[in-house]
Write an enzyme that holds these catalytic residues in place. Sequence first.
Site, short mmCIF file in Angstrom:
data_model
loop_
_atom_site.label_atom_id
_atom_site.label_comp_id
_atom_site.label_asym_id
_atom_site.label_seq_id
_atom_site.Cartn_x
_atom_site.Cartn_y
_atom_site.Cartn_z
N HIS A 1 0.97 -1.48 -0.24
CA HIS A 1 0.00 -0.04 -0.18
C HIS A 1 0.71 1.60 0.14
O HIS A 1 0.82 2.00 -0.93
CB HIS A 1 -1.10 -0.66 1.46
CG HIS A 1 -1.89 0.95 1.48
ND1 HIS A 1 -2.72 1.16 0.65
CD2 HIS A 1 -1.75 2.62 1.70
CE1 HIS A 1 -4.08 2.23 1.30
NE2 HIS A 1 -2.98 3.06 1.46
N GLU A 2 1.70 1.58 0.83
CA GLU A 2 2.82 2.57 0.51
C GLU A 2 3.45 3.07 -0.01
O GLU A 2 3.54 3.84 -1.07
CB GLU A 2 3.79 2.17 2.69
CG GLU A 2 2.42 2.43 3.49
CD GLU A 2 1.97 3.28 3.53
OE1 GLU A 2 1.85 4.99 3.36
OE2 GLU A 2 0.72 3.22 3.88
N HIS B 1 1.24 4.47 -2.86
CA HIS B 1 1.38 5.64 -2.57
C HIS B 1 2.89 6.32 -2.39
O HIS B 1 3.10 7.73 -3.60
CB HIS B 1 1.36 6.27 -1.14
CG HIS B 1 0.35 6.39 -0.30
ND1 HIS B 1 -1.21 7.06 -1.34
CD2 HIS B 1 -0.55 5.83 0.07
CE1 HIS B 1 -2.16 6.51 -0.36
NE2 HIS B 1 -1.72 5.88 -0.04
N GLU C 1 -5.10 8.19 -3.14
CA GLU C 1 -5.16 7.15 -2.47
C GLU C 1 -6.12 5.44 -3.25
O GLU C 1 -5.54 3.86 -3.49
CB GLU C 1 -6.63 6.52 -1.83
CG GLU C 1 -6.97 5.39 -0.58
CD GLU C 1 -6.19 5.65 0.32
OE1 GLU C 1 -4.79 6.58 0.73
OE2 GLU C 1 -5.87 4.58 1.24
#
Lengths: 537, 537
Positions: B299-300, B303, B332
């Site tokens: 996820h990070e 980003h 997101e």
Amino acid sequence: MPAPVSAHQRLREHLHETRLLGSISSALYYDQNTVMPPAGAPWRGDQLALLAKQVHQRQSSAAYADLLAEAEAELDGASAFEAAHNLQLLRQELKRQQALDPDLVAAIVQAQSSGNALWQEARRQNDFASFAPALERLIQLRRQQASQLASAERVQRSPWEILAQPYEPDVTKAGLEALFAPLKARIPELIAGLADAPGARLTPGHPGPGPLSLEEPIPGARSQLAQNQHVLNESALIPEDLQDSLCNELLASWGYDANRAQRSRSAHPFSCTLGPDDFRITTRVVPGQPFSAFLATAHEWGHSLYEQGLPRKGDHYFPWPLGEATSMGVHESQSLFWECRVARGEAFAGRWYPRFRAGLAADPWGKPHRFWRALNPLRPGLIRVEADELSYCLHIVLRYELELALIEGDLPVADLPGEWNGRMQALLGLELPSDSEGCLQDIHWAEGLFGYFPSYALGHLMSAQLAEAMERQLGPIEQRVAEADEASLRAWLAERVWPLGRCVNGEDLVRQVCGEPLSAAPFLRYLEAKVERLQAL
Amino acid sequence: MPAPVSAHQRLREHLHETRLLGSISSALYYDQNTVMPPAGAPWRGDQLALLAKQVHQRQSSAAYADLLAEAEAELDGASAFEAAHNLQLLRQELKRQQALDPDLVAAIVQAQSSGNALWQEARRQNDFASFAPALERLIQLRRQQASQLASAERVQRSPWEILAQPYEPDVTKAGLEALFAPLKARIPELIAGLADAPGARLTPGHPGPGPLSLEEPIPGARSQLAQNQHVLNESALIPEDLQDSLCNELLASWGYDANRAQRSRSAHPFSCTLGPDDFRITTRVVPGQPFSAFLATAHEWGHSLYEQGLPRKGDHYFPWPLGEATSMGVHESQSLFWECRVARGEAFAGRWYPRFRAGLAADPWGKPHRFWRALNPLRPGLIRVEADELSYCLHIVLRYELELALIEGDLPVADLPGEWNGRMQALLGLELPSDSEGCLQDIHWAEGLFGYFPSYALGHLMSAQLAEAMERQLGPIEQRVAEADEASLRAWLAERVWPLGRCVNGEDLVRQVCGEPLSAAPFLRYLEAKVERLQAL
């Protein structure tokens, strides 16, 4: 209507903001040296330059000068002594700022940056000639700087003395020469004595069979170590995990408080303060140097303890000069106290030998005294940062005398390598294979930092002298350490040394704490006793 | 005489310095959340406040306004489209700054700080009433802010819409309601369908026997897990070292370049950009949640990839608005793409199952499809940040509708808990044991951040819609992943999505990249397919 705000209070606010900006730079520096990815460097450079510009403006602006003058005018008989002292220190710094031509300041920054770049390359290529013009330029700029600063000094000082003031306030050549003369006379004798004792001193290129050779200060010697059948496989000797947990144990036993401190990894160990309750140290694991991380932890924590103990309470401190460390020499005396007087001591080795051994499959030392000897390699080498306690100060004397000749004397830059090599031969009996391991080894001159080196030696002298004073009051340090009572040593320093801040310079600190002037005698006594004890084993 | 410096160039210099200061704050934030000792917090707070003040001054000063006007006057027919667009975005931000009363800004900062403190305590004590007055104050201040900002908007917007602009430019209530209606209608049906399938959906408090229960989103459920005899000892399940090395493997396979990026540990995972070539992400290992670190890394990194791909070249970028991320929702969408569309996909699970298993003494899953199911727990819970893909957006809809009622409607603050609980029951069929797990769970409102939540749901919708567009061009994502060819997915995003910067808002980005307006349909199609496939196992 709110009460009028005094100039003192406004000055305090001003200093608080300046300190905030300075400590932001420290935080960026810490990040840069611990986790920043390499490609972040140019942007980080821009960030640091912006902060430096802001700090410089705050410290040299007309508004600040007016504010300081207002605060000075407010002083009266009822003012605390510290308040006046703080203003004196600020005034002195402002006078120095004002004495400097901004064009010269900019030229120095420029020359430092290109000096550093040329030096890196020259060292890699072992090509002094390619660096020589940059060094000449730096010397010329620093001479100009000293000449501009002369008007700001309260007493007459030579150019080298003026350049040394930021590191060691009030240091004089006469004082240094009086301190260094006994070192120059006695240390070579001690080294020669060790050389005569079979097996105890080893010349480079001929590592001996004992644990002394486990600490190997000479670059390129790793392959020699591998040929030494008595030495265990380097990487197996003390695994990284074990080194790490021993460092943690050491810190825990020396008052490390995770609420206020943090240890990280970096390429070169350092200590820095990021705020009044935020203290960082870094260490590294060096392949083939099993005690490097452990001793560096002791050393950097010593620096940090001093910073943690600086006076913080009340209006005279954290943002004010009196809340700062007084000199590089005093700082170094604190790190060296914990590294050399405690961690390299025989009692400490006795206590820690079982812990080191317990983590290892095989015991490379066999006996506590061999473990102690391994912690104290006494063998002269070419590289200052890897030098042992015995020869370290001679490296400094050499640099001090050479930079004096460069700044104030008539040593041409072109003759520096030859001069360096001749003196290294005379002082330590070592032949130089290359300038990279000679006059190109340190970064200091590449950034035009003249006047910096002597503080390292002063740290050794002060540490020994403070230790003698401590022993007069607490009894033998070795006894305390044997009883695992380092807390009493810390308490002694916390009461007598750390709270002085910038109330006194390094020399006066020693006079006040020890009741006698700074001298080389305690350090030489310490070295003599250590050599004797190691030879007796 | 040097050539006159254009206003454009001076503006660029100005923005560069503003960006330097902003990125210094990011560096301090990163340090604070990864290594800073707790006692460093107050000083760090002072540092951040000083930088925020400087950034605010630079963005709102008369000198800056003049410079912007000068640069606008310089524009002519020969100017690049981007140059004009950058100035428009800067002008819009300046108009917002100028529309605000500085006293209101100060009051909001104050109310945020005390709101946060009261909320922390209220959540700990499960005492909504003690937080209610602070929330009321924040709502009142935000309404004032919206009213002041109304004059700066180019089109007419409602108060809530105005507050949402910084997170999601041009977002409207009508648009959101059109997007959320299908979610509200369809997702509860999907959840109900799962509940009917035996063993596939588990209600809180009754963890079932299968690997689905390995991901345990409900607080306090660790003790229940321990009672579950089919579940391995939690800490033994995936040792920290293994989680760590799997995260490193994942990053390496997704283009992590240690020269420009750094992963650290922090209490809550985040991603931040410290400079044009300095990208950081953090993760954490959560006991009892064996995939938490791995999925958070995906996820990070998503980003961070977006930030790394933002346009940087030329004069229009890094310090300029066009070089920035366009919205929270788009940000997101990028993190969710890599977490949900790739890492939680079946093909990915098939590839990584052997790697997870290889590091473990016993295999807790037995089959690839059980490993995939373990990566996709589908079970509604009370806590948004622990919610599964299926129910997550319903949490957002609930918050969106409630904050609309608080800001623009007539919902009294005192009625918030009851309203929350009733809606939670209606949407997810869950009973609330406490307000701490209800309307006190999120930090957003405690800091007066209204208008922020919808972006999280928009991220899910955009991610699904971009994925469909990608598949129209590249074929099935699952196919690419099965072939370990995530590079082609990255290249597609790097070419079509990331370089847009702030040229378009989130909705226009979808229209431009996908050739159709933003819609909930692709996300619902994705959920339906996933639920069907999981049920078929």
